[in-house]
Design a protein around this motif. Sequence first.
Motif: not given
Length: 186
Positions: A56-72, A100-106
């Motif tokens: 189950v792959q769950v791709m997320v963004d932080r709501a505040d727009g900052t980069p996702l961390t390993v701890e997240d 994370s969605a990454g640079i070349d994100r969907p």
Amino acid sequence: MYGGWPSRAAFFVLDTGSPRHAGLEGRLADIVTPSLEGMGFELVRVAITGKDRPTVQVMVDRADGTPLTVEDCESITHALGAVIDVADPMPKAWTLEISSAGIDRPLTRVKDWNRYAGHLARAETVVPLDGRKRFSGIVLGADATHARMRLDDGVEIALPLADMRRARLVLTDALIAATAGPPRTN
């Protein structure tokens, strides 16, 4: 196969807020979204891959727009693993993957299409439009019903979001520069 995409069936349909998923991915999206939002994250996509022990792959963004961390990713894994276990939507053993969605994100939400206007993307529709399903060009934005692109031949097209199978940014130098954070200082 098109542009390196897997030939797997579609897993999302766009709408104005969150991505809508179909089938089991839809059930999982409904299950995990409240927890993600409560933790300050936004769902970008849910996909299920593999057969014997599905992932189950769950791709997320932080709501505040900052980069996702390993701890997240670690905290999301613990929270969503428990929520999915309790809901028990999976018919057999499964593995959870958070990213994370990454640079070349969907491009799964209207806000993604608007945020990345001016960048190169590839899109595929479920239903042919003007005799074709695959499109490549510059993102022009989106509204509640259509995503707009300027195709490689210069023609502008409005792709119905309800018919979108998948869309993804193409990794370019311009995209890397636009998504790069501020330079690090020592």
